[in-house]
Design an enzyme around this catalytic site. Structure first.
Site: not given
Ligand code: ATP
Ligand code: MG
Length: 137
Positions: A9, A49, A112, A115, A126
């Site tokens: 990211k 997304y 974070n 992804h 994806e």
């Molecule tokens: P990813 O899908 O990016 O691998 P993940 O599966 O761990 O991450 P998801 O719940 O799918 O998490 O959320 C997708 C992305 O949205 C997260 O990786 C983060 O960048 C963002 N995100 C999730 N929750 C929050 C939040 N509470 N506040 C801000 N950003 C968030």
């Molecule tokens: Mg996810």
């Protein structure tokens, strides 16, 4: 062997952490079989997304993912989808286990660093979102 889609990211590409993150994948037995650096438009980030469109953080997530270039990669290995999720660590770096990418590098729950696909269905979708058949060997 299984394949999964990984994105390094903007917070990580900006801090020049691509190599350190790829090393963690390789140390875990995952192989990079496709890789490119791209700058997503807001529309492309939003489409990627789309499953999160109703979440309160969606706008922030789309802005962030289109703010700087990202590195999209296909990772291959035994149980690659789950293994990648393990190497990534929990979404929130405060909850991520020691040695994971997010523990070591993530800035916040939103920024974070990586992804990873979360199921065989999302991995197939994806990978096809970013790579054509010709780019996958
Ligand atoms: P990813 O899908 O990016 O691998 P993940 O599966 O761990 O991450 P998801 O719940 O799918 O998490 O959320 C997708 C992305 O949205 C997260 O990786 C983060 O960048 C963002 N995100 C999730 N929750 C929050 C939040 N509470 N506040 C801000 N950003 C968030
Ligand atoms: Mg996810």
């Amino acid at each position: 062997t299984e394949r999964t889609l990984s994105i390094i990211k903007p917070d990580a590409t900006k801090r020049n952490l691509t190599g350190k993150i790829v090393s963690k994948f390789e140390d875990a037995g995952l192989r990079v079989v496709a890789s490119k650096r791209i700058h997503l438009s807001p529309a492309q980030a939003g489409a990627f997304y789309a499953e999160h469109a109703e979440r309160p953080f969606y706008g922030e997530l789309v802005d962030f993912m289109s703010s700087q270039p990202v590195v999209v990669q296909v990772l291959e290995g035994e149980g690659a989808i789950l293994k990648n999720r393990e190497v990534m660590g929990a979404t929130d770096p405060a909850e991520a286990a020691a040695g994971t990418i997010r523990k070591d590098f993530a800035v916040s729950k939103g920024e974070n660093s990586v992804h990873g696909s979360d199921s065989p269905e999302s991995a197939a979708r994806e990978i096809a979102f970013f790579f054509s058949g010709l780019e996958l060997v």
